[in-house]
Design a protein around this motif. Structure first.
Motif, PDB file in Angstrom:
ATOM      1  N   PRO A   1       0.814  -1.232   0.000  1.00  0.00           N
ATOM      2  CA  PRO A   1       0.000   0.000   0.000  1.00  0.00           C
ATOM      3  C   PRO A   1       0.849   1.285   0.000  1.00  0.00           C
ATOM      4  O   PRO A   1       0.351   2.353  -0.314  1.00  0.00           O
ATOM      5  CB  PRO A   1      -0.807  -0.112   1.299  1.00  0.00           C
ATOM      6  N   ASP A   2       2.139   1.175   0.331  1.00  0.00           N
ATOM      7  CA  ASP A   2       2.990   2.368   0.366  1.00  0.00           C
ATOM      8  C   ASP A   2       3.501   2.795  -1.008  1.00  0.00           C
ATOM      9  O   ASP A   2       4.149   3.830  -1.136  1.00  0.00           O
ATOM     10  CB  ASP A   2       4.228   2.115   1.251  1.00  0.00           C
ATOM     11  N   ASP A   3       3.233   1.974  -2.021  1.00  0.00           N
ATOM     12  CA  ASP A   3       3.829   2.265  -3.325  1.00  0.00           C
ATOM     13  C   ASP A   3       3.076   3.333  -4.111  1.00  0.00           C
ATOM     14  O   ASP A   3       1.905   3.602  -3.864  1.00  0.00           O
ATOM     15  CB  ASP A   3       3.932   0.986  -4.158  1.00  0.00           C
ATOM     16  N   VAL A   4       3.826   3.926  -5.058  1.00  0.00           N
ATOM     17  CA  VAL A   4       3.247   4.875  -6.002  1.00  0.00           C
ATOM     18  C   VAL A   4       3.284   4.204  -7.373  1.00  0.00           C
ATOM     19  O   VAL A   4       4.355   3.938  -7.912  1.00  0.00           O
ATOM     20  CB  VAL A   4       4.056   6.193  -6.049  1.00  0.00           C
ATOM     21  N   VAL A   5       2.113   3.889  -7.892  1.00  0.00           N
ATOM     22  CA  VAL A   5       2.024   3.150  -9.154  1.00  0.00           C
ATOM     23  C   VAL A   5       1.774   4.123 -10.298  1.00  0.00           C
ATOM     24  O   VAL A   5       0.742   4.791 -10.341  1.00  0.00           O
ATOM     25  CB  VAL A   5       0.884   2.104  -9.101  1.00  0.00           C
ATOM     26  N   GLN A   6       2.747   4.216 -11.203  1.00  0.00           N
ATOM     27  CA  GLN A   6       2.547   5.036 -12.399  1.00  0.00           C
ATOM     28  C   GLN A   6       2.061   4.123 -13.508  1.00  0.00           C
ATOM     29  O   GLN A   6       2.793   3.294 -14.035  1.00  0.00           O
ATOM     30  CB  GLN A   6       3.834   5.754 -12.812  1.00  0.00           C
ATOM     31  N   ASN A   7       0.788   4.298 -13.842  1.00  0.00           N
ATOM     32  CA  ASN A   7       0.148   3.392 -14.783  1.00  0.00           C
ATOM     33  C   ASN A   7       0.157   3.992 -16.184  1.00  0.00           C
ATOM     34  O   ASN A   7      -0.640   4.864 -16.508  1.00  0.00           O
ATOM     35  CB  ASN A   7      -1.284   3.115 -14.306  1.00  0.00           C
ATOM     36  N   ALA A   8       1.083   3.503 -17.011  1.00  0.00           N
ATOM     37  CA  ALA A   8       1.227   4.043 -18.368  1.00  0.00           C
ATOM     38  C   ALA A   8       0.660   3.090 -19.422  1.00  0.00           C
ATOM     39  O   ALA A   8       1.071   3.093 -20.577  1.00  0.00           O
ATOM     40  CB  ALA A   8       2.695   4.350 -18.653  1.00  0.00           C
ATOM     41  N   TYR A   9      -0.276   2.238 -18.997  1.00  0.00           N
ATOM     42  CA  TYR A   9      -1.055   1.475 -19.991  1.00  0.00           C
ATOM     43  C   TYR A   9      -2.163   2.394 -20.481  1.00  0.00           C
ATOM     44  O   TYR A   9      -2.590   3.313 -19.777  1.00  0.00           O
ATOM     45  CB  TYR A   9      -1.698   0.242 -19.344  1.00  0.00           C
ATOM     46  N   GLY A  10      -2.656   2.132 -21.690  1.00  0.00           N
ATOM     47  CA  GLY A  10      -3.714   2.953 -22.246  1.00  0.00           C
ATOM     48  C   GLY A  10      -5.003   2.821 -21.440  1.00  0.00           C
ATOM     49  O   GLY A  10      -5.396   1.727 -21.063  1.00  0.00           O
ATOM     50  N   TYR A  11      -5.600   3.966 -21.152  1.00  0.00           N
ATOM     51  CA  TYR A  11      -6.927   3.960 -20.516  1.00  0.00           C
ATOM     52  C   TYR A  11      -7.974   4.028 -21.619  1.00  0.00           C
ATOM     53  O   TYR A  11      -7.697   4.526 -22.702  1.00  0.00           O
ATOM     54  CB  TYR A  11      -7.070   5.182 -19.602  1.00  0.00           C
ATOM     55  N   GLY A  12      -9.149   3.528 -21.343  1.00  0.00           N
ATOM     56  CA  GLY A  12     -10.186   3.559 -22.354  1.00  0.00           C
ATOM     57  C   GLY A  12     -10.738   2.171 -22.543  1.00  0.00           C
ATOM     58  O   GLY A  12     -10.802   1.383 -21.594  1.00  0.00           O
ATOM     59  N   MET A  13     -11.085   1.839 -23.787  1.00  0.00           N
ATOM     60  CA  MET A  13     -11.681   0.530 -24.041  1.00  0.00           C
ATOM     61  C   MET A  13     -10.680  -0.604 -23.826  1.00  0.00           C
ATOM     62  O   MET A  13     -11.047  -1.734 -23.543  1.00  0.00           O
ATOM     63  CB  MET A  13     -12.238   0.459 -25.472  1.00  0.00           C
ATOM     64  N   PHE A  14      -9.395  -0.292 -23.987  1.00  0.00           N
ATOM     65  CA  PHE A  14      -8.320  -1.257 -23.707  1.00  0.00           C
ATOM     66  C   PHE A  14      -8.341  -1.562 -22.205  1.00  0.00           C
ATOM     67  O   PHE A  14      -8.455  -0.652 -21.381  1.00  0.00           O
ATOM     68  CB  PHE A  14      -6.983  -0.633 -24.139  1.00  0.00           C
ATOM     69  N   THR A  15      -8.225  -2.835 -21.862  1.00  0.00           N
ATOM     70  CA  THR A  15      -8.369  -3.232 -20.461  1.00  0.00           C
ATOM     71  C   THR A  15      -7.154  -2.880 -19.597  1.00  0.00           C
ATOM     72  O   THR A  15      -7.262  -2.853 -18.376  1.00  0.00           O
ATOM     73  CB  THR A  15      -8.578  -4.750 -20.351  1.00  0.00           C
ATOM     74  N   GLY A  16      -6.017  -2.635 -20.239  1.00  0.00           N
ATOM     75  CA  GLY A  16      -4.769  -2.442 -19.490  1.00  0.00           C
ATOM     76  C   GLY A  16      -4.856  -1.339 -18.451  1.00  0.00           C
ATOM     77  O   GLY A  16      -4.552  -1.551 -17.275  1.00  0.00           O
ATOM     78  N   GLY A  17      -5.270  -0.169 -18.883  1.00  0.00           N
ATOM     79  CA  GLY A  17      -5.288   0.985 -18.002  1.00  0.00           C
ATOM     80  C   GLY A  17      -6.157   0.778 -16.775  1.00  0.00           C
ATOM     81  O   GLY A  17      -5.693   0.816 -15.636  1.00  0.00           O
ATOM     82  N   LEU A  18      -7.458   0.532 -17.009  1.00  0.00           N
ATOM     83  CA  LEU A  18      -8.379   0.435 -15.875  1.00  0.00           C
ATOM     84  C   LEU A  18      -8.138  -0.793 -15.015  1.00  0.00           C
ATOM     85  O   LEU A  18      -8.301  -0.736 -13.793  1.00  0.00           O
ATOM     86  CB  LEU A  18      -9.831   0.484 -16.366  1.00  0.00           C
ATOM     87  N   GLY A  19      -7.722  -1.912 -15.636  1.00  0.00           N
ATOM     88  CA  GLY A  19      -7.453  -3.117 -14.846  1.00  0.00           C
ATOM     89  C   GLY A  19      -6.387  -2.857 -13.790  1.00  0.00           C
ATOM     90  O   GLY A  19      -6.579  -3.144 -12.600  1.00  0.00           O
ATOM     91  N   VAL A  20      -5.267  -2.281 -14.231  1.00  0.00           N
ATOM     92  CA  VAL A  20      -4.185  -1.975 -13.299  1.00  0.00           C
ATOM     93  C   VAL A  20      -4.663  -0.949 -12.275  1.00  0.00           C
ATOM     94  O   VAL A  20      -4.376  -1.043 -11.081  1.00  0.00           O
ATOM     95  CB  VAL A  20      -2.939  -1.448 -14.058  1.00  0.00           C
ATOM     96  N   HIS A  21      -5.450   0.012 -12.763  1.00  0.00           N
ATOM     97  CA  HIS A  21      -5.977   1.079 -11.915  1.00  0.00           C
ATOM     98  C   HIS A  21      -6.786   0.500 -10.742  1.00  0.00           C
ATOM     99  O   HIS A  21      -6.558   0.839  -9.580  1.00  0.00           O
ATOM    100  CB  HIS A  21      -6.854   1.985 -12.775  1.00  0.00           C
ATOM    101  N   TYR A  22      -7.727  -0.408 -11.068  1.00  0.00           N
ATOM    102  CA  TYR A  22      -8.553  -1.020 -10.019  1.00  0.00           C
ATOM    103  C   TYR A  22      -7.698  -1.779  -9.006  1.00  0.00           C
ATOM    104  O   TYR A  22      -7.917  -1.693  -7.807  1.00  0.00           O
ATOM    105  CB  TYR A  22      -9.570  -1.993 -10.620  1.00  0.00           C
ATOM    106  N   GLY A  23      -6.731  -2.544  -9.534  1.00  0.00           N
ATOM    107  CA  GLY A  23      -5.887  -3.335  -8.634  1.00  0.00           C
ATOM    108  C   GLY A  23      -5.076  -2.445  -7.710  1.00  0.00           C
ATOM    109  O   GLY A  23      -4.922  -2.729  -6.518  1.00  0.00           O
ATOM    110  N   SER A  24      -4.572  -1.355  -8.280  1.00  0.00           N
ATOM    111  CA  SER A  24      -3.746  -0.430  -7.521  1.00  0.00           C
ATOM    112  C   SER A  24      -4.575   0.230  -6.413  1.00  0.00           C
ATOM    113  O   SER A  24      -4.119   0.387  -5.280  1.00  0.00           O
ATOM    114  CB  SER A  24      -3.163   0.611  -8.483  1.00  0.00           C
TER     115      SER A  24
END
Lengths: 433, 138
Positions: free
Chosen positions: A125-148
């Motif tokens: 929980p102490d980490d800072v996650v920089q999520n540089a996957y595409g957000y939008g219809m591509f699942t990468g961005g939001l998937g990582v976002h939710y997990g983070s």
């Protein structure tokens, strides 16, 4: 840190019991509610009651990408439309997209498996996650976002692109975990050099890289250039998005979150299930998914599965990093070639950059002509053609050693091969087969 | 004594060479010599310019892969046999020539031949010892 010890370190037999229970429930449900599956089951003469053990899954029909396209948009929906809280579609670069629909429970499950993946890469929980996957219809961005979010990290929704800003964010907010495609991470490294930013001065400790296959040598290169530990993550829209599997600190295979995604390996030619340890096509059944559950989805990804006593304590089955795809496997003069093999060779040769393109054409000779375009690493450029010719011969020789076929090497100017912020386009196939 | 030569990596693509000459023209660079070594799919352009540092900087800023190599410019009388005299001296003293080319102009009625040799200090030494003249700059 292990996010869910109960699920991830469960006794294998106990996990099987739970998997079978979920599989039976799913099979009954899709057979009774989705006409597509009713028809598929009936064609094979299989009934939900035929599933008495996990091995019986082999009796069930496969689902392919084409099936998902043909049933677009809602042909594979297993709940009422009002139950859906989010949809994603695959990039659709190759025609009709495929749909993934999520209920509230699906989003919770996705957040959970993605939180597990972040923990596998050393996240807390102490980490800072920089999520540089595409957000939008591509699942990468939001998937990582939710997990983070679920893990409780400070989440920076940088999305892909705008590389100068990425590096600025990284510096100003002391990002500790970077998530993006492996090829984009190398592009960032290049840009950092131009901006005079040294990764040693940044706070990154881990990178979670996925959405395209990459080689061990590319890992070394990324770890060196970005001064972090690189972790492989795997996922796909058809199953859930990122979070299907991830490497732990042992860096020896990706733990599959198999309590949600049940994996098999099949012979891509015959469809026959292969035993553990054998190479073949990866198949997944989403045994807990509500919105768009999938029975035996053929991923076209080539890998193998195994169990071992992983030092991390997780008992979940492992998959090897992707060896390639059944569909990007090039058959050149009768030889199976994966772009990742070529990448491996180039990573070994210090005089070249890890950016390349394979151009395949069939000339008048009806033989495959393979041209490999490789960027020269500027520091190896001199005033003589001799030295460049030597580099070219070296590459040609190494490639022939690795693949067993001769390819034409074309040295191109640095930075002329298109960089990508998403999946790198490595193969240009001009053959009309 | 040593002259800075700029080498540029060029893919055999239409317009790449014209791009170089355009950049140099716009940068007000005076050229003194130019030669291309080419292979089937790439070439190396070698340039002697009056302002080598500026020339290198301009090319690199425009995303060309370019670098500096040291070469020798030997001034010779414009008469038959003059070049052969240098060659003979180089041969006798084991100065290994990698390539050579001539400049675009006469200097005070003399020609200048550019030599890239394996060991530049040895080469210059031999030139001096044999009473020949290596130019210091254009």
């Amino acid at each position: 840190m292990i996010w869910n010890k109960n699920a991830e370190c469960d006794n294998v037999d106990d996990r099987k019991v739970q998997q079978l229970y979920n599989l039976k429930k799913l099979v009954r449900h899709v057979y009774n509610t989705i006409p597509f599956y009713t028809r598929k089951f009936d064609e094979l003469g299989v009934k939900p009651d035929d599933i008495q053990s996990m091995a019986d899954i082999a009796k069930l029909p496969f689902t392919t990408k084409d099936d998902m396209r043909d049933t677009y948009p809602y042909g594979l929906l297993a709940v009422e439309e009002k139950e859906i809280v989010e949809i994603h579609t695959s990039s659709g670069t190759t025609g009709t997209p495929v749909l993934g629909a999520y209920t509230k429970n699906d989003i919770a499950m996705w957040s959970e498996v993605m939180a597990r993946c972040l923990c596998m890469a050393g996240g807390t929980p102490d980490d800072v996650v920089q999520n540089a996957y595409g957000y939008g219809m591509f699942t990468g961005g939001l998937g990582v976002h939710y997990g983070s979010h679920t893990l409780g990290c400070n989440t920076i929704p940088a999305a892909s692109g705008n590389t100068r800003r990425q590096l600025m964010l990284m510096r100003d907010f002391k990002s500790t975990i970077l998530t993006c495609t492996p090829s984009y991470s190398l592009y960032m490294a290049e840009s950092a050099k131009e901006m005079g930013i040294d990764f040693k001065d940044l706070s990154l400790k881990a990178g979670i890289f996925g959405a395209e296959p990459w080689s061990d040598n590319m890992r070394k290169e990324i770890e060196e250039k970005l001064n972090l530990q690189a972790y492989d993550i795997y996922g796909l829209t058809e199953i859930v998005g990122p979070g299907v599997s991830n490497e732990c600190e042992a860096h020896n295979g990706l733990h599959v979150n198999e309590d949600h995604f049940y994996p098999e390996i099949i012979d891509p030619a015959t469809g026959e299930v292969l035993p553990e340890g054998e190479k073949g096509e990866l198949v997944f059944t989403t045994i807990t998914r509500e919105g768009t559950p999938i029975i035996r989805y053929r991923t076209r990804d080539i890998t193998w599965l195994w169990h071992d006593d992983c030092p991390c304590g997780r008992t979940t089955v492992k998959m090897h990093r992707l060896l390639g795809r059944t569909d990007d496997m090039l058959i050149l003069r009768g030889v199976n070639v994966f772009p990742s093999q070529i990448e491996n060779v180039l990573m070994r040769i210090e005089e070249t950059e890890p950016h390349y393109q394979i151009v395949v054409d069939r000339g008048d000779s009806h033989l495959d002509e393979v041209e490999l375009h490789v960027e020269v690493e500027p520091s190896f450029f001199g005033d003589e053609t001799k030295s460049l010719e030597r580099i070219r011969e070296k590459i040609a020789h190494e490639i022939k050693q690795e693949l067993g076929i001769a390819v034409i090497i074309k040295l191109v100017e640095p930075k002329t091969i298109a960089r990508s912020e998403g999946k790198a386009k490595r193969v240009i196939d001009k053959r009309t087969l | 004594m040593k002259i800075k030569q700029i080498s540029v990596f060029l893919e055999n693509k239409n317009g790449r060479l014209a791009e170089v000459t355009r950049i140099l023209a716009e940068g007000d660079i005076s050229l003194r010599a130019m030669t291309i070594a080419d292979t089937a799919d790439f070439g190396i352009l070698r340039i002697i310019a009056e302002q080598p540092d500026k020339c290198l900087d301009l090319l690199q800023k425009n995303n060309f892969t370019a670098r500096v190599t040291q070469v020798i410019g030997v001034r010779l009388d414009d008469r038959p046999g003059a070049l052969h005299e240098v060659m003979q001296i180089f041969e006798e003293n084991a100065v290994n020539i990698e390539y050579l080319y001539s400049t675009l102009m006469l200097m005070d009625d003399k020609v200048v031949i550019m030599f890239k040799v394996e060991d530049i200090d040895h080469g210059l030494d031999i030139i001096k010892k044999n009473g020949m003249e290596a130019i210091t700059a254009f």
